[in-house]
Scaffold this active site. Structure first.
Site, PDB file in Angstrom:
ATOM      1  N   GLU A  98       0.828  -1.197   0.000  1.00 22.28           N
ATOM      2  CA  GLU A  98       0.000   0.000   0.000  1.00 22.28           C
ATOM      3  C   GLU A  98       0.864   1.249   0.000  1.00 22.28           C
ATOM      4  OE1 GLU A  98      -4.074  -1.501   2.114  1.00 22.28           O
ATOM      5  OE2 GLU A  98      -2.457  -0.944   3.444  1.00 22.28           O
ATOM      6  N   CYS A 111       3.245   8.624   1.359  1.00 25.45           N
ATOM      7  CA  CYS A 111       3.844   7.666   2.285  1.00 25.45           C
ATOM      8  C   CYS A 111       4.140   6.386   1.499  1.00 25.45           C
ATOM      9  CB  CYS A 111       2.854   7.405   3.417  1.00 25.45           C
ATOM     10  SG  CYS A 111       3.439   6.199   4.594  1.00 25.45           S
ATOM     11  N   CYS A 118       6.812  -6.873   7.132  1.00 28.79           N
ATOM     12  CA  CYS A 118       7.905  -6.286   7.912  1.00 28.79           C
ATOM     13  C   CYS A 118       8.369  -7.294   8.952  1.00 28.79           C
ATOM     14  CB  CYS A 118       7.438  -5.009   8.603  1.00 28.79           C
ATOM     15  SG  CYS A 118       8.759  -4.201   9.533  1.00 28.79           S
ATOM     16  N   CYS A 122       6.501  -4.990  15.471  1.00 28.87           N
ATOM     17  CA  CYS A 122       6.082  -4.109  16.567  1.00 28.87           C
ATOM     18  C   CYS A 122       4.648  -4.494  16.967  1.00 28.87           C
ATOM     19  CB  CYS A 122       6.150  -2.647  16.133  1.00 28.87           C
ATOM     20  SG  CYS A 122       7.808  -2.178  15.599  1.00 28.87           S
ATOM     21  N   CYS A 125       1.350  -2.836  15.424  1.00 28.72           N
ATOM     22  CA  CYS A 125       1.343  -2.503  13.996  1.00 28.72           C
ATOM     23  C   CYS A 125       0.797  -3.642  13.138  1.00 28.72           C
ATOM     24  CB  CYS A 125       2.770  -2.156  13.569  1.00 28.72           C
ATOM     25  SG  CYS A 125       2.946  -1.924  11.799  1.00 28.72           S
ATOM     26  N   GLY A 169       6.921  -1.824   6.023  1.00 29.33           N
ATOM     27  CA  GLY A 169       8.325  -2.231   6.029  1.00 29.33           C
ATOM     28  C   GLY A 169       9.229  -1.294   6.798  1.00 29.33           C
ATOM     29  N   GLU A 170      10.429  -1.771   7.049  1.00 28.82           N
ATOM     30  CA  GLU A 170      11.461  -0.990   7.738  1.00 28.82           C
ATOM     31  C   GLU A 170      12.473  -0.558   6.668  1.00 28.82           C
ATOM     32  OE1 GLU A 170      12.716   0.384  10.751  1.00 28.82           O
ATOM     33  OE2 GLU A 170      14.261   0.828   9.287  1.00 28.82           O
ATOM     34  N   SER A 201      11.478   6.882   7.891  1.00 31.56           N
ATOM     35  CA  SER A 201      11.042   6.456   9.223  1.00 31.56           C
ATOM     36  C   SER A 201      11.669   5.108   9.568  1.00 31.56           C
ATOM     37  CB  SER A 201       9.519   6.325   9.210  1.00 31.56           C
ATOM     38  OG  SER A 201       9.088   5.753  10.405  1.00 31.56           O
ATOM     39  N   SER A 223      11.019   5.933  14.944  1.00 31.72           N
ATOM     40  CA  SER A 223       9.836   5.357  15.583  1.00 31.72           C
ATOM     41  C   SER A 223      10.237   4.968  16.998  1.00 31.72           C
ATOM     42  CB  SER A 223       9.377   4.096  14.840  1.00 31.72           C
ATOM     43  OG  SER A 223       9.074   4.417  13.512  1.00 31.72           O
ATOM     44  N   LEU A 224      10.009   5.869  17.910  1.00 27.22           N
ATOM     45  CA  LEU A 224      10.504   5.678  19.283  1.00 27.22           C
ATOM     46  C   LEU A 224       9.447   4.965  20.140  1.00 27.22           C
ATOM     47  CD1 LEU A 224      12.964   6.380  21.040  1.00 27.22           C
ATOM     48  CD2 LEU A 224      11.742   8.460  21.715  1.00 27.22           C
ATOM     49  N   HIS A 225       8.330   5.591  20.309  1.00 22.87           N
ATOM     50  CA  HIS A 225       7.125   5.035  20.932  1.00 22.87           C
ATOM     51  C   HIS A 225       7.251   4.658  22.404  1.00 22.87           C
ATOM     52  CE1 HIS A 225       5.855   5.273  16.871  1.00 22.87           C
ATOM     53  NE2 HIS A 225       6.449   4.170  16.461  1.00 22.87           N
ATOM     54  N   ASN A 299      -4.648   4.482  16.684  1.00 25.77           N
ATOM     55  CA  ASN A 299      -5.919   4.063  16.075  1.00 25.77           C
ATOM     56  C   ASN A 299      -6.128   2.595  16.419  1.00 25.77           C
ATOM     57  OD1 ASN A 299      -6.525   6.368  14.242  1.00 25.77           O
ATOM     58  ND2 ASN A 299      -4.481   5.797  13.519  1.00 25.77           N
ATOM     59  N   CYS A 342      -1.261   5.605  10.552  1.00 25.84           N
ATOM     60  CA  CYS A 342      -0.042   4.960  11.059  1.00 25.84           C
ATOM     61  C   CYS A 342      -0.348   3.618  11.704  1.00 25.84           C
ATOM     62  CB  CYS A 342       0.599   5.853  12.108  1.00 25.84           C
ATOM     63  SG  CYS A 342       1.421   7.236  11.376  1.00 25.84           S
TER      64      CYS A 342
HETATM   65 FE1  SF4 Z   1       7.574  -2.657  10.824  1.00 29.51          FE
HETATM   66 FE2  SF4 Z   1       7.244  -0.035  11.199  1.00 29.51          FE
HETATM   67 FE3  SF4 Z   1       5.230  -1.728  11.687  1.00 29.51          FE
HETATM   68 FE4  SF4 Z   1       7.346  -1.719  13.332  1.00 29.51          FE
HETATM   69  S1  SF4 Z   1       5.886  -0.009  13.018  1.00 29.51           S
HETATM   70  S2  SF4 Z   1       6.322  -3.538  12.460  1.00 29.51           S
HETATM   71  S3  SF4 Z   1       8.990  -1.270  11.860  1.00 29.51           S
HETATM   72  S4  SF4 Z   1       6.158  -1.325   9.667  1.00 29.51           S
END
Ligand code: SF4
Length: 351
Positions: A98, A111, A118, A122, A125, A169-170, A201, A223-225, A299, A342
Site C-alpha cells: 500500500e 507515504c 515487515c 512491533c 502494527c 516495512g522498515e 522512518s 519510531s521511538l514510541h 488508532n 499509522c
Molecule cells: Fe515494521 Fe514499522 Fe510496523 Fe514496526 S511499526 S512492524 S517497523 S512497519
C-alpha cells in the site's frame, strides 16, 4: 545490486546509472539517449515505448524487443473523508503493498512502502503482524511515486511534493535500494523531488543511520514510541535489541544542518506510554535543540491489545513536553476510516 539485463527489462527497474549502462552497452547507443529515456520514464511518465516520440521508429522497435515499462498495478483506490487516498498496489509477482497520499495545504505528501510485510513485528502494527516477505525493488518503490503523481494529475489535484518512507516495512532493512531511490529523486529531468522533503522512518539501526547520515540524502524520523529501554522492549521487542542508549548516541552523531532536527514519532497507547511520567522520561531522553516530537494518538486495530488514549491525556502529554522546552505536536491521524493511518497498513486483498 549489479546491473543485469533480463529477457524483457522493465525500464523503471533501472536507476539512472543502470539505464545509462543499458543504453550504451546493450543498445550500443550514445549516452544522450539514456537522458532522453530517463526523461520519458520519470518526468513525462510514459507507459509505452511507442510514446517516446523523439526516438526514431527503428530505435523504438529495437527497444521494444528488449524492454518494457511496467508500473505497479492499482488493485484498489480508497479515499478518506479527510482527503487521504490509499492505493493497494499489485506487484509483478502478485504481492500486494500500500501507498498513501496525504493532503497538505497546497500539495500532497506520499507515504511509501519499502518492503512486503515487515520483520520487526512491533506489537501495535498491522504490517508487523504480516511478517516479512521480501524487499521491494527500486522500480517498485519508484513506481509508487509514478502511480501517486499520475493519479493526482489525472484528477486535477494538488501536486506531489513530499515523500515519507513510512509505509509498509522498515526502510533501513532495504538500505541499498533505498539509497539508490534517494539518489535519483532530485534529478531535474526526472522526478525532481528534493531530498530535503524526504523523511525516512525507522526504528533505528546505528550502523545504517551512519550510512544514511554520510550520504546526506534524507532525514530520519525515529519510531521511538517508548521513553525507556524497558517499555520499548515490551512494545517493540525486536527494535529494542538495539539499546536505547546506543540509538540515542547514534542520533547525537547524525550530521545535520543548522535548524534541521530529527523527528521522533511517539504513538500514544492508552495506559501504556501516555502518562505524564512517560512525558518526563521522554523529555530527559531527547535533546530539545536537535529533536522534535510527533505525537500520534493510536488508532485501535481489531485483535490488538491496545486502546486509543483519552484526548485530555494526549493534550496534557503534549503540554508537559512543551513545559520541558521540547517541540512537540499532536499529529492529526489521517485516513483512519480507510485504514490508511499509522500502523494500519496491511495490504488486504481486493474485496
Ligand atoms: Fe515494521 Fe514499522 Fe510496523 Fe514496526 S511499526 S512492524 S517497523 S512497519
Amino acid at each position: 545490486m549489479p546491473y543485469k539485463v533480463h529477457a524483457m527489462q522493465n525500464l523503471i527497474e533501472l536507476n539512472k546509472n543502470d539505464l545509462e549502462a543499458f543504453v550504451v552497452e546493450d543498445l550500443k547507443l550514445p549516452r544522450f539517449r539514456s537522458e532522453q529515456l530517463w526523461q520519458w520514464l520519470w518526468q513525462k511518465r510514459v507507459r509505452t515505448i511507442d510514446d517516446m516520440t523523439n526516438l526514431s521508429k527503428p530505435l523504438r522497435e529495437q527497444l521494444k524487443g528488449m524492454a518494457e515499462i511496467v508500473w505497479p498495478e492499482i488493485a484498489k483506490v480508497q479515499q478518506s473523508k479527510d482527503g487521504t487516498i490509499k492505493f493497494l498496489l499489485r506487484l509483478a509477482d502478485g504481492k500486494l503493498v500500500e501507498t498513501v497520499l496525504i493532503p497538505m495545504q497546497d500539495r500532497y505528501s506520499q507515504c511509501l512502502s519499502t518492503q512486503v510485510g515487515c520483520a520487526m513485528g512491533c506489537t501495535f502494527c498491522n504490517t508487523g503482524l504480516l511478517g516479512f516477505e521480501r524487499n521491494l525493488t527500486y522500480g517498485e518503490i519508484m513506481g509508487q511515486i509514478l502511480v501517486g503523481r499520475q493519479y493526482l494529475e489525472d484528477q486535477g489535484m494538488n501536486p506531489l511534493k513530499n515523500l515519507v518512507f513510512m509505509g509498509m516495512g522498515e526502510p533501513l532493512l532495504n538500505l541499498d535500494t533505498l539509497l539508490r531511490v534517494l539518489d535519483d529523486l532530485p534529478c531535474e529531468r526526472g522526478l525532481s523531488l528534493s531530498w530535503r522533503r524526504s523523511m525516512v522512518s525507522t526504528v533505528g539501526f546505528p550502523d545504517k543511520l551512519r550510512i544514511l547520515g554520510e550520504r546526506e540524502v534524507a532525514l530520519p524520523a525515529i519510531s521511538l514510541h517508548a521513553p525507556t529501554q524497558e517499555l520499548r522492549a515490551k512494545i517493540m521487542p525486536k527494535a529494542a535489541k538495539v539499546h536505547l542508549n546506543d540509538l540515542m548516541a547514534a542520533l547525537k552523531a547524525y550530521p545535520m544542518r543548522p535548524r534541521e532536527r530529527i523527528t521522533f514519532e511517539y504513538l500514544l497507547l492508552k495506559d501504556v506510554n501516555d502518562s505524564l511520567e512517560h512525558a518526563d522520561q521522554l523529555a530527559r531522553l531527547i535533546d530539545r535543540k536537535k529533536g522534535k516530537i510527533n505525537l500520534i494518538a493510536y488508532n485501535p486495530i481489531e485483535g490488538m491489545p491496545y486502546g486509543a488514549p483519552d484526548r485530555d491525556k494526549v493534550e496534557a502529554f503534549e503540554k508537559r513536553l512543551w513545559d520541558h522546552g521540547l517541540t512537540a505536536f499532536i499529529r492529526r491521524s489521517m485516513g483512519s476510516d480507510i485504514k490508511a493511518a499509522c500502523g494500519q497498513l496491511k495490504a488486504e486483498d481486493v474485496q
